[in-house]
Design an enzyme around this catalytic site. Structure first.
Site, PDB file in Angstrom:
ATOM      1  N   GLY A 123      -4.121  -5.634   6.849  1.00  0.00           N
ATOM      2  CA  GLY A 123      -5.115  -4.656   7.250  1.00  0.00           C
ATOM      3  C   GLY A 123      -5.991  -5.082   8.412  1.00  0.00           C
ATOM      4  O   GLY A 123      -6.375  -4.256   9.245  1.00  0.00           O
ATOM      5  N   GLY A 175       0.475  -3.143   5.406  1.00  0.00           N
ATOM      6  CA  GLY A 175       0.574  -4.492   5.952  1.00  0.00           C
ATOM      7  C   GLY A 175      -0.789  -5.142   6.097  1.00  0.00           C
ATOM      8  O   GLY A 175      -1.743  -4.742   5.423  1.00  0.00           O
ATOM      9  N   THR A 213       0.800  -1.224   0.000  1.00  0.00           N
ATOM     10  CA  THR A 213       0.000   0.000   0.000  1.00  0.00           C
ATOM     11  C   THR A 213       0.832   1.272   0.000  1.00  0.00           C
ATOM     12  O   THR A 213       1.860   1.342   0.666  1.00  0.00           O
ATOM     13  CB  THR A 213      -0.883  -0.035   1.266  1.00  0.00           C
ATOM     14  OG1 THR A 213      -1.779  -1.125   1.121  1.00  0.00           O
ATOM     15  CG2 THR A 213      -1.642   1.250   1.455  1.00  0.00           C
ATOM     16  N   VAL A 227     -12.522  -5.629   2.500  1.00  0.00           N
ATOM     17  CA  VAL A 227     -11.955  -4.287   2.634  1.00  0.00           C
ATOM     18  C   VAL A 227     -10.916  -4.329   3.742  1.00  0.00           C
ATOM     19  O   VAL A 227     -11.175  -4.859   4.830  1.00  0.00           O
ATOM     20  CB  VAL A 227     -13.057  -3.255   2.980  1.00  0.00           C
ATOM     21  CG1 VAL A 227     -12.445  -1.888   3.265  1.00  0.00           C
ATOM     22  CG2 VAL A 227     -14.061  -3.158   1.832  1.00  0.00           C
ATOM     23  N   GLY A 228      -9.753  -3.773   3.470  1.00  0.00           N
ATOM     24  CA  GLY A 228      -8.688  -3.740   4.471  1.00  0.00           C
ATOM     25  C   GLY A 228      -8.705  -2.450   5.269  1.00  0.00           C
ATOM     26  O   GLY A 228      -9.720  -1.749   5.357  1.00  0.00           O
TER      27      GLY A 228
HETATM   28  N1  ASP Z   1      -3.027  -2.759   4.168  1.00  0.00           N
HETATM   29  C1  ASP Z   1      -3.483  -3.299   2.922  1.00  0.00           C
HETATM   30  C2  ASP Z   1      -4.706  -4.114   3.123  1.00  0.00           C
HETATM   31  O1  ASP Z   1      -4.820  -4.790   4.130  1.00  0.00           O
HETATM   32  C3  ASP Z   1      -2.536  -4.209   2.251  1.00  0.00           C
HETATM   33  C4  ASP Z   1      -1.169  -3.761   2.125  1.00  0.00           C
HETATM   34  O2  ASP Z   1      -0.699  -2.850   2.787  1.00  0.00           O
HETATM   35  O3  ASP Z   1      -0.546  -4.412   1.317  1.00  0.00           O
HETATM   36  O4  ASP Z   1      -5.513  -4.116   2.231  1.00  0.00           O
END
Ligand code: ASP
Length: 338
Positions: A253, A251, A199, A228-229
Site C-alpha cells: 500500500g 499489494g 486485498t 493504514v495502507g
Molecule cells: N494493499 C493492502 C495494504 O497495503 C495490502 C494488500 O493488498 O495485501 O494494506
C-alpha cells in the site's frame, strides 16, 4: 469453514470457464454491461454476489458492497475479521466505497466490526466526512447498528500469529500468508504455485452505465498497530470517475499511496489509454522511482472503463483478477513489468 487453500482448490476444479487465462491481450474488446471485475481468483464468488444485483439491473454501488461483504464473511487470511492481525495481535480492517457521483466513504483501522464496507457506506451516506478511523469508526458503526464482535482471532490467524511471534520480525510482507517469496515485499505463492491473494478490490459497471467500486482488507499482516495502507484511501486503493472509468489496487500500500495509484490509472484512461495500459503506466511510475526496491515488492492495478473494457498490470508475476459479465466468468493472469 473453508480456508483459502481449500477454496482455491475447489474453484480450480469447478469448470473450464473458471480456469486462469495465462495471457491477456491489451485493448480487450468491450464486454456488454453490466460487468464486475475484482482482484484475485478469490474474486470469482465475490463477483457472483455482485452479479445477483447487476443482473437484476441493480445499482453498481449495491453490487460492489454485496461483493465486498461476501469476502468479509469468508474466513480468509487477508480480509475481514478472520484476517491476520497486526504485530500486537489485533485485527484492524480498512475499507472504502465510491459511487458514480464521486460520493465516497471509508473506515481505517476499525476493530471488531464484521462489515467495514457497509460502515464505509454509512460514512458516505450519513456524514459530511469521507474517512473515520480507529475507535471513532467503531463507535460510529455501533451507533448505526453494527454489532461489536468478539475480536478473537480465527484459528488460522492464531496459528500464523503464533508462528510470527517466534521471531517477531517486523517485515511488512505482502502475501506473507503461507507463501514463499524472493524478497521482503515480494509476491508469495502457495506450495502448489497458485498465487496467494490479499486485498479484495472490485469495480462494477451497471446496466444503466454507472460505475462504482469498493475495497476491503485486513491490510498487511503483522503491520505496526495503527498503520493504514492504500485500501481505504480514495485515489490510492480505489478511484471512480463515472465519465472515464474506475480502478482498484492490491499489494504494498505504501507504494500505491506514494503515486496516488488508482487516481493515476483513471487519469491515464482519461488520456485515452486502455485499462491495461493505464495500469501499466502506473506500475512503471512505481518501478521508475526505485527500480531496485521494485524487484522485491508487488503491486497490482485493475481497471474498468466506461465501455466495460478491463485490464490489469502488476510489478511482478502473480497478480490475477476475475471478471463476471453476461458472457464471461473468468480469472485472468495479469501481465507484469519485472
Ligand atoms: N494493499 C493492502 C495494504 O497495503 C495490502 C494488500 O493488498 O495485501 O494494506
Amino acid at each position: 469453514m473453508i480456508n483459502r487453500r481449500k477454496f482455491l482448490h475447489l474453484s480450480a476444479l469447478t469448470a473450464p470457464l473458471l480456469a486462469v487465462k495465462k495471457s491477456f491481450a491489451s485493448g480487450m474488446e468491450a464486454s456488454t454491461k453490466p460487468i464486475v471485475v475484482s482482484t484475485w481468483k478469490s474474486g470469482l464468488p465475490v463477483n457472483e454476489a455482485a452479479w445477483k444485483i447487476l443482473s437484476a439491473n441493480g445499482r453498481a454501488l449495491d453490487a460492489v458492497e454485496a461483493g465486498a461483504r461476501y469476502m468479509e464473511d469468508t474466513i480468509d487470511c487477508c480480509v475481514g475479521l478472520g484476517g491476520y492481525p497486526d504485530r500486537d495481535g489485533i485485527v484492524t480492517l480498512d475499507s472504502c466505497i465510491m459511487d458514480e457521483h464521486a460520493n465516497c466513504g471509508a473506515v481505517a483501522g476499525i476493530e471488531r466490526i464484521k462489515h467495514p464496507v457497509s460502515v464505509a457506506r454509512k460514512v458516505m451516506e450519513l456524514t459530511p466526512h469521507v474517512i473515520l478511523v480507529g475507535a471513532g469508526a467503531q463507535e460510529f458503526a455501533v451507533q448505526n447498528g453494527f454489532p461489536l464482535e468478539s475480536g478473537e482471532l480465527s484459528e488460522s490467524a492464531k496459528k500464523a500469529y503464533a508462528d510470527w511471534l517466534k521471531k517477531s520480525e517486523y517485515k511488512p510482507v505482502i502475501n506473507i500468508e503461507n507463501g514463499k517469496g524472493n524478497g521482503p515485499f515480494a509476491p508469495q505463492f502457495f506450495d502448489d504455485g497458485s498465487p496467494n491473494h490479499d486485498t479484495m478490490g472490485l469495480v462494477a459497471l451497471d446496466a444503466s452505465g454507472n460505475l462504482s467500486g469498493a475495497v476491503t482488507t485486513s491490510g498487511m499482516a503483522f503491520k505496526v498497530h495503527g498503520r493504514v495502507g492504500d485500501s481505504p484511501i480514495i485515489g490510492a486503493g480505489l478511484y471512480v470517475d463515472n465519465e472515464v472509468g474506475a480502478a482498484t489496487s492490491s499489494g504494498l500500500g505504501e507504494e500505491v499511496i506514494r503515486i496516488c495509484g488508482t487516481h493515476l490509472v483513471v487519469e491515464f484512461m482519461r488520456q485515452g489509454y486502455s485499462p491495461e495500459n493505464a495500469c501499466k503506466k502506473a506500475v512503471e511510475r512505481i518501478v521508475k522511482r526505485d527500480p531496485v526496491k521494485a524487484k522485491t515488492l508487488q503491486v497490482g492495478f485493475l481497471a474498468l472503463n466506461k465501455k466495460g473494457q478491463h485490464g490489469a498490470y502488476a510489478v511482478q508475476k502473480g497478480f490475477e483478477y476475475s471478471i463476471k459479465s453476461g458472457s464471461e466468468t473468468t480469472t485472468y493472469a495479469s501481465k507484469f513489468l519485472i
